[in-house]
Design a protein around this motif. Structure first.
Motif, PDB file in Angstrom:
ATOM      1  N   ASN A 638       8.600 -10.663  48.626  1.00 22.69           N
ATOM      2  CA  ASN A 638       7.527 -11.383  47.938  1.00 22.69           C
ATOM      3  C   ASN A 638       8.020 -12.623  47.190  1.00 22.69           C
ATOM      4  N   ASP A 639       9.329 -12.926  47.302  1.00 17.15           N
ATOM      5  CA  ASP A 639       9.910 -14.081  46.617  1.00 17.15           C
ATOM      6  C   ASP A 639       9.463 -14.113  45.155  1.00 17.15           C
ATOM      7  N   VAL A 640       9.601 -12.952  44.520  1.00 13.18           N
ATOM      8  CA  VAL A 640       8.958 -12.762  43.222  1.00 13.18           C
ATOM      9  C   VAL A 640       9.608 -13.595  42.117  1.00 13.18           C
ATOM     10  N   ALA A 641      10.859 -13.974  42.253  1.00 10.61           N
ATOM     11  CA  ALA A 641      11.490 -14.801  41.218  1.00 10.61           C
ATOM     12  C   ALA A 641      10.801 -16.158  41.115  1.00 10.61           C
ATOM     13  N   ARG A 642      10.546 -16.784  42.264  1.00 14.62           N
ATOM     14  CA  ARG A 642       9.840 -18.073  42.234  1.00 14.62           C
ATOM     15  C   ARG A 642       8.394 -17.902  41.794  1.00 14.62           C
ATOM     16  N   LEU A 643       7.773 -16.804  42.217  1.00 13.23           N
ATOM     17  CA  LEU A 643       6.383 -16.566  41.836  1.00 13.23           C
ATOM     18  C   LEU A 643       6.248 -16.446  40.319  1.00 13.23           C
ATOM     19  N   THR A 644       7.135 -15.683  39.692  1.00 11.79           N
ATOM     20  CA  THR A 644       7.024 -15.484  38.246  1.00 11.79           C
ATOM     21  C   THR A 644       7.421 -16.729  37.458  1.00 11.79           C
ATOM     22  N   THR A 645       8.166 -17.648  38.084  1.00 10.25           N
ATOM     23  CA  THR A 645       8.430 -18.938  37.451  1.00 10.25           C
ATOM     24  C   THR A 645       7.224 -19.855  37.592  1.00 10.25           C
ATOM     25  N   GLU A 646       6.703 -19.934  38.824  1.00 11.53           N
ATOM     26  CA  GLU A 646       5.596 -20.855  39.093  1.00 11.53           C
ATOM     27  C   GLU A 646       4.351 -20.509  38.284  1.00 11.53           C
ATOM     28  N   MET A 647       4.123 -19.216  38.028  1.00  7.98           N
ATOM     29  CA  MET A 647       2.884 -18.859  37.334  1.00  7.98           C
ATOM     30  C   MET A 647       2.893 -19.358  35.895  1.00  7.98           C
ATOM     31  N   TYR A 648       4.070 -19.562  35.314  1.00  6.04           N
ATOM     32  CA  TYR A 648       4.140 -20.060  33.949  1.00  6.04           C
ATOM     33  C   TYR A 648       4.164 -21.588  33.866  1.00  6.04           C
ATOM     34  N   ARG A 681     -12.339 -18.389  37.954  1.00  7.68           N
ATOM     35  CA  ARG A 681     -13.068 -17.864  36.811  1.00  7.68           C
ATOM     36  C   ARG A 681     -12.371 -18.258  35.504  1.00  7.68           C
ATOM     37  N   VAL A 682     -13.102 -18.141  34.393  1.00  8.55           N
ATOM     38  CA  VAL A 682     -12.585 -18.519  33.079  1.00  8.55           C
ATOM     39  C   VAL A 682     -12.259 -17.252  32.296  1.00  8.55           C
ATOM     40  N   SER A 683     -11.018 -17.126  31.870  1.00  9.23           N
ATOM     41  CA  SER A 683     -10.582 -15.920  31.167  1.00  9.23           C
ATOM     42  C   SER A 683     -11.228 -15.830  29.787  1.00  9.23           C
ATOM     43  N   ALA A 684     -11.607 -14.610  29.415  1.00 10.82           N
ATOM     44  CA  ALA A 684     -12.103 -14.357  28.063  1.00 10.82           C
ATOM     45  C   ALA A 684     -11.056 -13.668  27.204  1.00 10.82           C
ATOM     46  N   PRO A 692       7.784 -11.119  29.771  1.00 12.08           N
ATOM     47  CA  PRO A 692       8.436 -11.367  28.479  1.00 12.08           C
ATOM     48  C   PRO A 692       7.490 -11.298  27.289  1.00 12.08           C
ATOM     49  N   GLY A 693       6.211 -10.971  27.509  1.00 15.56           N
ATOM     50  CA  GLY A 693       5.283 -10.928  26.386  1.00 15.56           C
ATOM     51  C   GLY A 693       4.714 -12.280  26.026  1.00 15.56           C
ATOM     52  N   ILE A 694       4.795 -13.232  26.962  1.00 16.99           N
ATOM     53  CA  ILE A 694       4.237 -14.571  26.746  1.00 16.99           C
ATOM     54  C   ILE A 694       2.943 -14.671  27.559  1.00 16.99           C
ATOM     55  N   PRO A 695       1.810 -14.997  26.923  1.00 16.64           N
ATOM     56  CA  PRO A 695       0.548 -15.032  27.669  1.00 16.64           C
ATOM     57  C   PRO A 695       0.567 -16.044  28.811  1.00 16.64           C
ATOM     58  N   LEU A 696       0.057 -15.595  29.967  1.00 11.94           N
ATOM     59  CA  LEU A 696      -0.181 -16.504  31.090  1.00 11.94           C
ATOM     60  C   LEU A 696      -1.382 -17.390  30.822  1.00 11.94           C
ATOM     61  N   LEU A 697      -2.407 -16.790  30.245  1.00 14.01           N
ATOM     62  CA  LEU A 697      -3.664 -17.478  29.984  1.00 14.01           C
ATOM     63  C   LEU A 697      -4.161 -17.116  28.600  1.00 14.01           C
ATOM     64  N   ILE A 703      -8.537 -19.537  35.735  1.00 14.52           N
ATOM     65  CA  ILE A 703      -7.525 -18.750  36.438  1.00 14.52           C
ATOM     66  C   ILE A 703      -7.244 -19.396  37.784  1.00 14.52           C
ATOM     67  N   ASN A 704      -5.947 -19.697  38.033  1.00 17.09           N
ATOM     68  CA  ASN A 704      -5.608 -20.393  39.271  1.00 17.09           C
ATOM     69  C   ASN A 704      -5.063 -19.429  40.324  1.00 17.09           C
ATOM     70  N   ALA A 705      -4.788 -19.960  41.531  1.00 16.18           N
ATOM     71  CA  ALA A 705      -4.379 -19.139  42.669  1.00 16.18           C
ATOM     72  C   ALA A 705      -3.020 -18.496  42.452  1.00 16.18           C
ATOM     73  N   THR A 706      -2.106 -19.202  41.773  1.00 20.36           N
ATOM     74  CA  THR A 706      -0.766 -18.647  41.548  1.00 20.36           C
ATOM     75  C   THR A 706      -0.833 -17.403  40.668  1.00 20.36           C
ATOM     76  N   ILE A 707      -1.642 -17.454  39.638  1.00 28.81           N
ATOM     77  CA  ILE A 707      -1.784 -16.303  38.750  1.00 28.81           C
ATOM     78  C   ILE A 707      -2.426 -15.134  39.485  1.00 28.81           C
ATOM     79  N   VAL A 708      -3.421 -15.409  40.315  1.00 32.67           N
ATOM     80  CA  VAL A 708      -4.050 -14.337  41.101  1.00 32.67           C
ATOM     81  C   VAL A 708      -3.025 -13.701  42.042  1.00 32.67           C
TER      82      VAL A 708
END
Length: 753
Positions: A638-648, A681-684, A692-697, A703-708
């Motif tokens: 899933n190339d998760v290292a790049r995914l978790t970088t890109e989402m932030y 959609r718009v997060s509430a 790491p406990g840092i909010p994505l949104l 909400i964008n495609a990378t976060i989904v």
């Protein structure tokens, strides 16, 4: 109250039957008759280790008649042995006040150089005075020293807890008496003890002062702490730095104010944005593919860059004037710190208030290693226009109890803190029933950092952290080509001591940090924050054929009594606070070697992780290496290292203010949307992965495609590997395994959408 601080006597004849031994034991008997305990030893052993005993002693008495004492043949200008000079130096490096006495039978003060004599409280020539007289002299000095130790509030609290008064105020356990009326209460009383419960009082006790209006011993302790930390004002907070951040914001921020915020901020700052109705403009930090959060580039702090971000924000419809506050995370969870003096020079007068969230950096004020890398110090120049706040967790890196925190303030040349108005914000957030043990721990934690003791504690933390890194490199070298865990940090370390802080400054071209270009001298890695890298992933995000996911390692360590602070994909984080010992980090090194041995032999999980297996029997037939291979293959596919970088670092669009979006949830004007239908959609809510406990949104963002894509990965991974789930606050799970996020109802997004 009687505290146990014995007098320590160091004399090689302490247990001998000669005249010297008999004489010193007579002195011991006389001191004991004064009600003071004595500990006698015949040698120092390791000098630095022995000198650490100054924290447990009320005085030291040292013989200079030992054979180790070198004397010239003519008997003139005799010099003490090197051990005495070194011992006194080690004591005074940690404690400038504890009484030191020398005594001798044949040698006198003329045999001792001034560099030692000036550190003494007395010189005893045995057999000239009676043991009883000498004992009273020593005990008087020892008791005077002990009487000066307790800072103001702690002193008042200990006196109150011991005065035997009947109390009719809250709390209802009445000094612990209520617990004695119940069997389970008896257990509670025995576990926590009389002193804690007698000291648990309400704010009606006038002699202890008031935290809420900063009077009496509380105020004296806050003033004392302000002196120690080098600030103009200091306020204790008993609800943690989360509350401290909200207090600062409610003092300076009003609805509609534009604020500049580090995107890598603690969620309490995002809560403050919602509560104050501010409009945030974010500065985005760099990240590497280990998942380690790096610095915000220095150019982002230029007033022109901030003005451009404000102009581009769709929620800001007119020229807002100066931003009301800048909040910066200093240091990051992983130990990256900023040159605060550079930021002050760039932004003084361009932003009204500079707020540094130093939850993880309260130690920095006490060692030159961190010069210019923390917010407030007595020797810093004042900003001309911008007031400076620092919020610190004394419970994280210093010696406070959990929730012990403090707010430091540096006035600007043009503006001083309005203490009355500030206290209105303070009242809004602190409890009217503060825990007095937490206040006392704030008081004591500050007193412990008084130089030279505080400086020595910080230096020892740095030293232990570097020794751990050196030990890990030694193990790595001895394994040769075999893989091994590595500690993230600069390529070269000093061979001894703490070395130069320049070794830790981030530089462009250094591949180890993975943050790209870095402004010269702008950022540094705090060496006491140690991120251990596990095999399988490099800093560029490239996966190896085999790997060791960090979650497996930390669960293995937990089975062996080692609990780490934070676990990432291929890294875990530990801190070298002032409470870390050599035994603790050496155990970590040995347990990691044991993990490698068990991994190489693919030992069955039921043998090496039995507690984990009891909760998750589905892994019963697997070996340690097989489990690592299985999880690693999924991460890699899933190339998760790049995914978790890109989402932030992906572009985030604000649609409404956080306060407005949160109000939709308060009015139930939200829809619980399956993650497969979330894009756009718009997060509430705050959507926050741990680690790491840092909010994505934050509320109000689209909400964008990378976060989904990340949320889908988390859903599938959690289903496949129970026990290793990614915890995402703000994500709602149903019994069928569906994942949902509360989003603003489409009809309520309105024209903003």
């Amino acid at each position: 109250m009687k505290f146990r601080f014995p007098i320590v006597i160091i004399d090689e004849d302490f247990r001998s039957e000669n005249a010297s031994g008999l004489g010193i034991r007579e002195l011991v008997t006389a001191i004991g008759a004064e009600g003071v305990e004595v500990i006698g030893v015949t040698s120092y052993g390791d000098l630095s280790t022995f000198a650490q005993q100054q924290s447990r002693a009320s005085a030291f008495i040292i013989s200079i008649d030992d054979e180790d004492f070198a004397v010239r043949e003519d008997g003139i200008d005799a010099e003490p042995a090197d051990w005495l000079r070194e011992f006194v130096r080690e004591i005074r490096r940690r404690n400038s006040e504890i009484p030191l006495f020398l005594y001798g039978e044949t040698r006198t003060s003329r045999h001792v150089p001034n560099e030692i004599l000036r550190e003494l409280h007395g010189f005893i020539h045995m057999f000239e005075d009676t043991p009883e007289f000498v004992a009273r002299y020593i005990v008087r000095e020892a008791r005077a020293y002990i009487d000066t130790l307790a800072p103001p509030f702690f002193r008042a609290l200990t006196h109150y807890a011991q005065d035997g008064s009947y109390s009719w105020h809250c709390p209802g356990h009445s000094g612990g008496v209520a617990f004695l009326k119940s069997p389970v209460g008896q257990m509670f009383h025995q576990f926590f003890g009389e002193n804690l419960l007698r000291a648990d009082v309400c704010n009606a006790v006038e002699e202890l002062g008031q935290l809420l209006d900063h009077t009496g011993p509380v105020a004296a302790s806050e003033r004392n702490a302000a002196r120690i930390f080098g600030c103009d004002h200091l306020f204790f907070v008993t609800n943690g730095t989360s509350t401290a951040n909200k207090i600062v914001w409610h003092y300076v921020v009003a609805p509609g104010d534009v604020v500049v915020v580090d995107r890598n901020c603690h969620k309490s700052v995002l809560h403050a944005i919602i509560m104050t109705g501010a409009i945030p403009v974010f500065l985005t930090p760099t990240r590497n593919h280990y998942g380690i959060i790096g610095p915000i580039p220095q150019d982002e702090f230029r007033p022109e860059s901030i003005a451009a971000k404000i102009a581009a924000n769709p929620l800001i419809k007119s020229a807002p004037g100066k931003p009301r506050v800048l909040t910066l995370t200093q240091s990051t969870y992983d130990g990256i710190v900023y040159n605060v003096e550079t930021i002050k020079r760039q932004l003084d007068g361009h932003i009204d208030t500079l707020h540094f969230d130093e939850a993880w950096l309260p130690h920095a004020a006490f060692h030159d290693f961190y010069r210019d890398m923390h917010a407030i110090a007595a020797d810093r120049s004042r900003p001309q226009h911008s007031m400076v706040f620092s919020t610190q967790s004394t419970h994280k890196l210093l010696a406070g109890l959990s929730q012990a925190s403090q707010i430091l303030v540096q006035d600007s040349v043009g503006e001083a803190l309005d203490r009355f108005q500030f206290n209105e914000a303070y009242h809004m957030h602190v409890s009217t029933s503060p825990q007095y043990a937490i206040i006392a721990s704030c008081d004591v934690a500050a007193a412990m950092m008084e130089p030279p003791g505080g400086t020595a504690l910080v230096e020892e933390s740095i030293h232990e952290a570097l020794d751990f890194r050196r030990a890990m490199r030694k193990v790595d070298a001895e394994f040769g080509d075999a893989w091994w865990f590595k500690v993230w940090g600069p390529g070269s370390l000093s061979e001894e001591g703490i070395g130069s802080r320049e070794d830790w400054v981030l530089k462009t071209g250094d591949r180890w940090h993975g943050f790209g270009d870095v402004a010269p001298g702008f950022n540094m890695l705090d060496p006491i924050k140690a991120t251990v890298i596990t095999p399988g992933l490099d800093v560029d995000g490239e996966f190896a054929a085999q790997g060791i996911p960090a979650a497996v390692v930390t669960k293995y360590l937990a089975e062996h009594g080692i609990i780490v602070e934070k676990t990432g994909l291929y890294s875990f984080f530990i801190m070298f606070t002032i409470g870390i010992t050599k035994g603790r980090w050496n155990t970590m090194v040995t347990e990691l070697q044991q993990f490698k041995d068990d991994y190489d032999r693919n030992k069955p999980l039921w043998r090496v992780m039995p507690q984990f297996l009891r909760s998750h029997p589905r892994y019963e037939q697997m070996g340690l290496r097989e489990l690592c291979d299985d999880i690693h293959s999924v991460y890699r596919a899933n190339d998760v290292a790049r995914l978790t970088t890109e989402m932030y670092v992906s572009a985030i669009s604000p649609v409404m203010t956080p306060a407005e979006a949160y109000s939709r949830m308060s009015h139930n004007e939200v829809e619980r949307v399956n993650i497969d239908e979330l894009e756009g959609r718009v997060s509430a809510v705050l959507l926050t992965p741990y680690p790491p406990g840092i909010p994505l949104l934050i509320p109000g963002e689209r909400i964008n495609a990378t976060i989904v894509r990340f949320l889908r990965f988390a859903r599938d991974f959690n289903a496949r590997f129970p026990g290793f789930e990614t915890d995402i606050h703000g994500l709602v799970k149903d019994g069928a395994g569906g994942y949902f996020v509360d989003s603003v109802a489409q009809a309520k997004v309105g024209a903003r959408g």
